[in-house]
Design a protein around this motif. Sequence first.
Motif, PDB file in Angstrom:
ATOM      1  N   PRO A 196     -11.005   2.726   0.855  1.00  0.00           N
ATOM      2  CA  PRO A 196     -10.697   1.753   0.205  1.00  0.00           C
ATOM      3  C   PRO A 196     -11.391   1.668  -1.044  1.00  0.00           C
ATOM      4  O   PRO A 196     -12.421   2.493  -1.075  1.00  0.00           O
ATOM      5  CB  PRO A 196     -11.324   0.493   1.154  1.00  0.00           C
ATOM      6  N   LEU A 223       0.934  -1.293  -0.088  1.00  0.00           N
ATOM      7  CA  LEU A 223      -0.179  -0.100  -0.031  1.00  0.00           C
ATOM      8  C   LEU A 223       0.767   1.259   0.095  1.00  0.00           C
ATOM      9  O   LEU A 223       2.007   1.447   0.939  1.00  0.00           O
ATOM     10  CB  LEU A 223      -0.978  -0.050   1.371  1.00  0.00           C
ATOM     11  N   GLU A 237      -8.563  -2.633  -0.893  1.00  0.00           N
ATOM     12  CA  GLU A 237      -7.817  -1.462  -0.876  1.00  0.00           C
ATOM     13  C   GLU A 237      -7.700  -1.329  -2.528  1.00  0.00           C
ATOM     14  O   GLU A 237      -7.677  -2.322  -3.198  1.00  0.00           O
ATOM     15  CB  GLU A 237      -6.388  -1.664  -0.002  1.00  0.00           C
TER      16      GLU A 237
END
Length: 559
Positions: free
Chosen positions: A278, A269, A311
């Motif tokens: 998200p 991430l 995500e």
Amino acid sequence: MPNLVEIRDLKIGARTDSGREVQIIKGVSIDVAAGEIVALIGESGSGKTTIALSLMGHVRPGCYFQGGSVTVAGRDMAALRESERAKLRGTDVAYVPQSAAAAFNPAIKLIDQVVEVAKIHNLMPMAEARAKAVELFRALALPDPDTIGERYPHQVSGGQLQRLAAAMALIGGPKLVIFDEPTTALDVTTQIEVLRAFKSVMKAGGMGGVYVSHDLAVVAQIADRIVVLRGGEVQEEGTTAAILDNAQHPYTRDLLAAFHPVTHAAVALPESATPRPPALEVRGIFAGYGPLTAEGLPAKQVLKDVSCKLEKGRNLGVIGESGCGKSTLARVIAGLVAPAKGQILLDGKEMAGDLKKRSKEELRRLQIVFQLADTALNPSTPIGDILGRPLTFYHGMKGAARDARVAELLDMVHLPKNMRHRLPSELSGGQKQRINLARGLAANPEVILCDEITSALDTVVAAAVIELLKELQRELQLSYVFISHDLATVQAICDDVIVMNGGVNVETLPAAQIMESAQHPYTRLLLASVPKLDPGWLDSLADDPAFERAGRSSLLSQV
């Protein structure tokens, strides 16, 4: 003692779209002894199912017998009149289809369809047939065996429907049973029960079997011998142990290598001073069927307080056995089943639970690709029109612009442009699933829900589809929710995994570390239930006290 099945120099031809004659089965010879199970393996288009169907004297539209013989119990199925073949189907030879959803009539109760063979051939009184059907339901580990037959096809899970299709084939006591990928829709724990039941029923009845499959681990548990096919020709054959331990042909070794997909490299991430929402978030979802109770919950709860996050740029796997709520979760996210409680957020903004109340833009950004391309694609509509409809609906494309984009979509999923003129029935399973995916891509979505999209594909084609999904993700910045019962497939594409059982999210894990990190006993049972390339693996489970102690009944009581 003569063989139950003797295929000699079988040749089957077909006519292409242009009218050209081609040979798709090229002089194949196979024997099956009474009580023996022979597996036909090979990638999509190798001729497995075509050969299996020939044992019933059947060829698909556009195909025809060119030469050779197909003898079952002393009768050449290729040479018989159709009326004579009809008398043998269901009694001498029976068929368990790959897609049970397409095989059942949605308007007729399950029990009435299962006993239909006994009625057509006047094999036994209907009361006796119904009693035998219930015995088969119990042997095939179906829930509520005394009453499940009173349901309709849409009221049971895909795995349950597949076992009901097996009961339909077995009720006539055939000499030969053709299994066409019968466990592709089953999760690993249910698969163990079904394979055990298949072996037990076949052995008890002294039946022979031809088992078409792309899953080498399943073949290892049930087949006595393996025939490897490619391009309508036999590449190699031998005992199961010999093929798995000492494959001679390079193609067979390639199939064995494809059984072990490469684990997905998790996407990190990106660090950001401002946290990004998200791509998709599910909060406290309750969903099911039937009237609402006083608490505002459905009488039949399928999902119970389920929460998860996807995500941006990452992939979330959802695993669990048949009936755990995986597909219902996908349908709730897609708006096809409205939740009783909870929230669904796309890029941080809440969406209506009902599909009809969502905006066209929300529909475009979130697409679902269904498990069974056979039932998801309109059989009477050319591929070009199937792909063209979402282009017109979401983007207003018409005429030459639409045609050009259809060609781009076909190229995107590595299919030739001329395929736009074909019907779904003229495509292989892998090709249909690529069209299924291309239709989802036509909307230019941000999130795609993939509901068991590789379960019906052979290992080579499934691996190619997984690589295609990864390639499209890199090019189009997609995020996937990948629903599957195949742990190896989930590890090949997902960053994170949620484990579901009984409608509850029991554990969330990094996909690459699922073997080492699993804590919940149900997750450990799933991992222990993954078949191995060992012919003795299934039988060894019955002698493994640790596995039996961690069995389903005790585990379910802990959830």
